[in-house]
Design an enzyme around this catalytic site. Structure first.
Site, PDB file in Angstrom:
ATOM      1  N   LYS A 191      -3.468  80.791   0.760  1.00 60.03           N
ATOM      2  CA  LYS A 191      -4.061  80.032   1.860  1.00 60.03           C
ATOM      3  C   LYS A 191      -5.126  80.807   2.630  1.00 60.03           C
ATOM      4  O   LYS A 191      -6.007  80.200   3.261  1.00 60.03           O
ATOM      5  CB  LYS A 191      -2.967  79.582   2.831  1.00 60.03           C
ATOM      6  CG  LYS A 191      -2.019  78.523   2.287  1.00 60.03           C
ATOM      7  CD  LYS A 191      -2.640  77.158   2.301  1.00 60.03           C
ATOM      8  CE  LYS A 191      -1.616  76.067   2.031  1.00 60.03           C
ATOM      9  NZ  LYS A 191      -2.194  74.713   2.111  1.00 60.03           N
ATOM     10  N   SER A 193       1.703  80.939  -5.994  1.00 60.46           N
ATOM     11  CA  SER A 193       0.938  80.622  -4.784  1.00 60.46           C
ATOM     12  C   SER A 193       1.291  81.461  -3.567  1.00 60.46           C
ATOM     13  O   SER A 193       0.457  81.627  -2.674  1.00 60.46           O
ATOM     14  CB  SER A 193       1.077  79.132  -4.446  1.00 60.46           C
ATOM     15  OG  SER A 193       2.429  78.806  -4.163  1.00 60.46           O
ATOM     16  N   GLY A 244       9.533  65.154  -3.999  1.00 57.83           N
ATOM     17  CA  GLY A 244       8.287  64.811  -3.316  1.00 57.83           C
ATOM     18  C   GLY A 244       7.150  64.610  -4.282  1.00 57.83           C
ATOM     19  O   GLY A 244       6.169  65.353  -4.258  1.00 57.83           O
ATOM     20  N   ASP A 286       4.701  62.512  -4.606  1.00 54.88           N
ATOM     21  CA  ASP A 286       3.641  61.602  -4.179  1.00 54.88           C
ATOM     22  C   ASP A 286       2.365  61.808  -4.981  1.00 54.88           C
ATOM     23  O   ASP A 286       1.651  60.857  -5.293  1.00 54.88           O
ATOM     24  CB  ASP A 286       3.349  61.783  -2.691  1.00 54.88           C
ATOM     25  CG  ASP A 286       2.918  63.203  -2.356  1.00 54.88           C
ATOM     26  OD1 ASP A 286       1.742  63.412  -2.044  1.00 54.88           O
ATOM     27  OD2 ASP A 286       3.758  64.103  -2.439  1.00 54.88           O
ATOM     28  N   SER A 315       3.326  74.209   7.697  1.00 48.26           N
ATOM     29  CA  SER A 315       4.716  74.665   7.637  1.00 48.26           C
ATOM     30  C   SER A 315       4.799  76.179   7.615  1.00 48.26           C
ATOM     31  O   SER A 315       5.877  76.737   7.755  1.00 48.26           O
ATOM     32  CB  SER A 315       5.408  74.093   6.391  1.00 48.26           C
ATOM     33  OG  SER A 315       4.822  74.628   5.213  1.00 48.26           O
ATOM     34  N   GLU A 348       4.846  69.514  -8.712  1.00 54.98           N
ATOM     35  CA  GLU A 348       5.452  69.133  -7.441  1.00 54.98           C
ATOM     36  C   GLU A 348       6.970  69.231  -7.510  1.00 54.98           C
ATOM     37  O   GLU A 348       7.555  69.180  -8.597  1.00 54.98           O
ATOM     38  CB  GLU A 348       5.127  67.672  -7.112  1.00 54.98           C
ATOM     39  CG  GLU A 348       3.706  67.381  -6.765  1.00 54.98           C
ATOM     40  CD  GLU A 348       3.503  65.908  -6.454  1.00 54.98           C
ATOM     41  OE1 GLU A 348       3.024  65.612  -5.355  1.00 54.98           O
ATOM     42  OE2 GLU A 348       3.825  65.055  -7.311  1.00 54.98           O
TER      43      GLU A 348
END
Length: 323
Positions: free
Chosen positions: A54, A308, A212, A214, A79, A208
């Site tokens: 990030k 990640s 979750g 989506d 989060s 994913e």
């Protein structure tokens, strides 16, 4: 009409990040290769500044602020990993910051965010199951004149995240498959931009948590699907929907999205700890869990695995590994 980021934006982000972001190592595992009959290349963003990929997107976004934006500050919600990334980037660039974090975020991530912010920012806690983080962020932005930088749905953030895959391909050469952890899609979309430019034949898969999915639903239906906040140990993937920018790149450039269970994430965490001596958070294990459990035929393939991040509460980490 959305103006989507391009690989040229990824290249520009790499130049901004030079001397700021770590060029993280690419590790190998003979055990993983033997188990899968493939060659795996692990891009270890758990060794990035603040412990996750990030930082790349956050710094790239804040480095492009105007003098007025820098004075007023930045606001975001996260989060934990994007929160820490914005906090550290804001400190490096001298920008005030307000960061919304859920009440149940790992304490280690909350503490680290506060530590990075110092006296130039604040953490605002909210209930992710009852409060709307995006509405709260918009309210703060309007009230204080701050610039919102969301965790994933922003062209500058996406371009920054794509530098992880850019570095991976530069080190390994073309790959057959790239496995990328998926929450809101910033990392996956950015990595897909790099893959299409540097290894056009590489198959790109997002991964994913099963609870979750989506993104999987969205890719297969051709429209963004909104879900309730998923209950999964992969806290970085507890997103309710893909972003408008990330979805457009994903549906154009990503081959498929697969899912894994929480139990499979724990198996991957254990593999990293026992076999590779790596501390990897549950969300960071999505990509390896898919290699082991998602039914992809990787035999004889050269496979990139984006790890990640490694920001996990140590007590929770120990509990998961010994469960």
């Amino acid at each position: 009409m959305l103006t989507l980021p391009t690989y040229a934006d990824v290249e520009q982000a790499a130049r901004r990040l030079q001397g700021q972001a770590h060029r993280t190592p690419v590790l190998r595992s003979a055990t993983a290769d033997a188990l899968l009959g493939a060659q795996l290349f692990f891009k270890c963003e758990n060794f990035q500044r603040m412990g996750a990929f990030k930082f790349r997107g956050a710094y790239n976004a804040l480095a492009q602020f105007s003098p007025e934006q820098k004075r007023a500050g930045v606001v975001t919600f996260s989060s934990g990993n994007h929160a820490q990334a914005i906090a550290l980037s804001a400190r490096l660039l001298g920008i005030p910051a307000a960061i919304l974090m859920p009440l149940d975020a790992p304490q280690a991530k909350v503490d680290a965010t506060r530590g990075y912010l110092g006296e130039r920012g604040e953490v605002v806690l909210y209930d992710r199951y009852t409060q709307d983080r995006e509405a709260m962020t918009a309210q703060l932005a309007a009230g204080r004149g701050m610039t919102p930088i969301p965790p994933y749905d922003h062209p500058h953030v996406m371009a920054g995240q794509g530098t992880a895959a850019k570095e991976l391909f530069e080190e390994t050469g073309p790959l057959d498959v790239l496995l990328v952890c998926l929450g809101g899609g910033g990392l996956l979309s950015g990595c897909a931009l790099a893959a299409r430019a540097l290894a056009p034949k590489c198959k790109v898969y997002g991964v994913e948590p099963e609870a979750g999915n989506d993104g999987q639903q969205s890719l297969r239906s051709g429209a963004i699907v909104h879900i309730e906040t998923p209950r999964t140990i992969a806290d970085g993937a507890q997103t309710q929907h893909l972003g408008q920018y990330t979805f457009e790149v994903i549906r154009r450039d990503v081959d498929d999205i697969v899912t894994v269970t929480d139990a499979q994430l724990v198996d991957a965490m254990r593999f990293y700890a026992q076999r590779m001596k790596l501390v990897v958070e549950p969300t960071g294990c999505l990509s390896l869990a898919a290699a082991f459990h998602a039914g992809l035929d990787l035999r004889g393939q050269r496979v990139g695995v984006i790890v990640s991040g490694g920001n996990v509460d140590l007590a929770r980490y120990a509990q998961l590994l010994t469960s």
